[in-house]
Design an enzyme around this catalytic site. Structure first.
Site, PDB file in Angstrom:
ATOM      1  CE  LYS A 111      12.838  24.907 -11.720  1.00 51.74           C
ATOM      2  NZ  LYS A 111      13.319  25.544 -10.473  1.00 51.74           N
TER       3      LYS A 111
HETATM    4  C1  PLP Z   1      13.440  26.841 -10.296  1.00 51.90           C
HETATM    5  C2  PLP Z   1      13.308  27.371  -8.937  1.00 51.90           C
HETATM    6  C3  PLP Z   1      12.915  28.698  -8.718  1.00 51.90           C
HETATM    7  C4  PLP Z   1      12.696  29.682  -9.844  1.00 51.90           C
HETATM    8  O1  PLP Z   1      11.617  29.331 -10.680  1.00 51.90           O
HETATM    9  P1  PLP Z   1      11.536  29.960 -12.152  1.00 51.90           P
HETATM   10  O2  PLP Z   1      10.343  29.322 -12.751  1.00 51.90           O
HETATM   11  O3  PLP Z   1      12.798  29.561 -12.858  1.00 51.90           O
HETATM   12  O4  PLP Z   1      11.432  31.417 -12.002  1.00 51.90           O
HETATM   13  C5  PLP Z   1      12.743  29.111  -7.404  1.00 51.90           C
HETATM   14  N1  PLP Z   1      12.962  28.292  -6.372  1.00 51.90           N
HETATM   15  C6  PLP Z   1      13.349  27.020  -6.532  1.00 51.90           C
HETATM   16  C7  PLP Z   1      13.594  26.175  -5.357  1.00 51.90           C
HETATM   17  C8  PLP Z   1      13.527  26.510  -7.823  1.00 51.90           C
HETATM   18  O5  PLP Z   1      13.896  25.256  -7.991  1.00 51.90           O
END
Ligand code: PLP
Length: 460
Positions: A111
């Site tokens: 993210k």
């Molecule tokens: C947020 C997250 C996901 C999932 O991503 P989405 O965009 O919500 O589908 C997967 N792995 C990690 C480590 C995350 O922080």
């Protein structure tokens, strides 16, 4: 390039408008008015520098309304979060199987890429308008940490992060609560992630907060977030050398996977998309059984994917229905009111044509962490293990790229259970222990959240 809503909102917004609004005024999600066709050579750009690729894509989607300086700053930030020793972080596990490490940014999770980009873009949009913004976000761990790191100290933004109390990993919590920034408030909610998401949705339409100025969200409902995740699909595919590789994506809110869909839609070298989910598998059920049902989220090791109403599913439904806002609105209105909806066979088939999905159990997740170490010498996090398990289950002759979304040391308990030894923590993690934490605890209640947010804004 203008943006419209998935529920019929048609007053055109440019990128800055979509970025600052978060949701459309009628509760839908922003999507481009039409999908842009790159005038540049996308294949060549994908194989070139990551910052340049990001810049080209941002301009393609109209981010240049914020000025060249903002675009360049955003691209540089996301590039810094993405590269591993200056290279695309793609590792070959075996023939036709790669893993893309998306965790070399400040909070060691994917993210960061989008959030590092969002901060300069949001600041630029606010400076352009001469406004301030209250950002509210719900997090199952990684979003909040990435947002806090990206927005701490921002002059134009106050950030309030709601996380489910006791349901994020200690490292995730520390990454949020140890940042000393006056413009940031961390709220631990006595509930689950969906409670946090409900609170944020309510805050965004709360009239008494609107009068206090702009309020928006950095959740993956925000178009700006999605955009920051498109370039790595293209860069990874280019580096693999494979033709139309399949991507297997560990999925919660379907933001990351939808970014892959966008990469394919604009003509990128992206093949089949597979969404791997944990036991919170409403998305898989919707696609494979035609019933989309909201259930209580259960806790799993892949905590950032403990999502029962994946927000970006609405964008996929909009596209799969032939951009039919009426169908989309009817479906999500019903879902919002009753928590359950049956898809028409046409829609279900159309969805299956866009992506596939599968559920991975906790036992398989754990076994896959072990397998990744023993077979490939890789220590992976539980989210990555969900995706790798799904990839291995699907494995045929097609080239596959598995997205690795977090550093294993962010989730030491489960990884240690699987491996029998603790994943090695980088300094970015060990340095957090012993720092002072600042955290407000609150019930899972919208009225209480409104009061908390108001007093924080007023205090600032
Ligand atoms: C947020 C997250 C996901 C999932 O991503 P989405 O965009 O919500 O589908 C997967 N792995 C990690 C480590 C995350 O922080």
């Amino acid at each position: 390039m203008n943006y419209i809503g998935t529920r019929g909102f048609k007053e055109p917004r440019n990128f800055a408008g979509a970025l600052l609004d978060g949701l459309t005024p009628d509760g839908g999600l922003y999507v481009p008015e039409s999908w842009p066709v790159p005038a540049f050579d996308l294949k060549e750009a994908s194989a070139g520098g990551y910052g340049d690729l990001t810049e080209s894509l941002l301009n393609l989607f109209g981010v240049n309304v914020l000025g060249e300086h903002a675009v360049k700053a955003a691209a540089a930030k996301t590039e810094a979060a993405f590269l591993r020793n200056g290279e695309v972080p793609l590792t070959k596990l075996e023939d036709n199987l790669w893993i893309l490490e998306l965790y070399h940014g400040p909070t060691l999770a994917f993210k960061d890429m989008a959030m590092q980009m969002m901060a300069p873009l949001t600041d630029a949009a606010l400076a352009q308008r001469g406004e301030k913004l209250t950002l509210v976000t719900a997090t199952s761990g990684d979003t909040g940490a990435a947002a806090v790191r990206a927005f701490a100290g921002s002059e134009h933004v106050k950030l309030i992060v709601f996380h489910p109390l006791g349901r994020v990993s200690p490292v995730q919590r520390l990454q949020m609560t140890t940042v000393e920034a006056e413009n940031v408030l961390n709220v631990g909610v006595e509930g689950d992630f969906d409670d946090c998401q409900k609170i944020v949705k309510a805050l965004l339409t709360e009239p008494s907060l609107k009068t206090a100025g702009l309020i928006s969200s950095v959740n993956s409902i925000n178009w700006g977030r999605l955009l920051g995740q498109v370039p790595y699909y293209l860069a990874a595919a280019a580096k693999s050398g494979a033709d139309k590789p399949e991507f297997v994506v560990p999925t919660g809110n379907f933001g990351d996977a939808f970014a892959g869909w966008v990469g394919r839609k604009i003509g990128g070298n992206v093949g089949h998309l597979h969404a791997a989910v944990n036991r919170n598998d409403a998305l898989n059920q919707a696609i494979n059984t035609g019933r989309y049902v909201r259930r209580q989220a259960v806790e799993t090791a892949s905590v950032s994917m403990d999502v029962q109403a994946p927000s970006n599913f609405e964008r996929l439904v909009f596209e799969a229905s032939g951009r039919n806002a009426e169908t989309t609105k009817a479906m999500f209105d019903t879902f919002g009111q009753t928590g359950a909806v049956t898809l028409s066979p046409e829609l279900q088939n159309a969805l299956k044509g866009e992506v596939s999905a599968s559920t991975v159990s906790e036992e398989t997740t754990k076994a896959t962490i072990k397998l990744a170490y023993e077979k490939y010498g890789q220590v992976i996090c539980p989210h990555t293990a969900v995706a790798l398990a799904a990839a291995l289950e699907r494995k045929g002759d097609a080239p596959q790229i598995v997205l690795s979304t977090a550093h294993p040391a962010k989730f030491p308990a489960f990884v240690t259970e699987a491996l029998g030894f603790e994943p090695k923590a980088p300094d970015a993690i060990t340095d957090l222990y012993g720092l002072t934490e600042t955290l407000t605890e609150a019930p899972a209640d919208v009225a209480a959240a409104v009061t908390t947010v108001k007093s924080f804004i007023e205090w600032l």
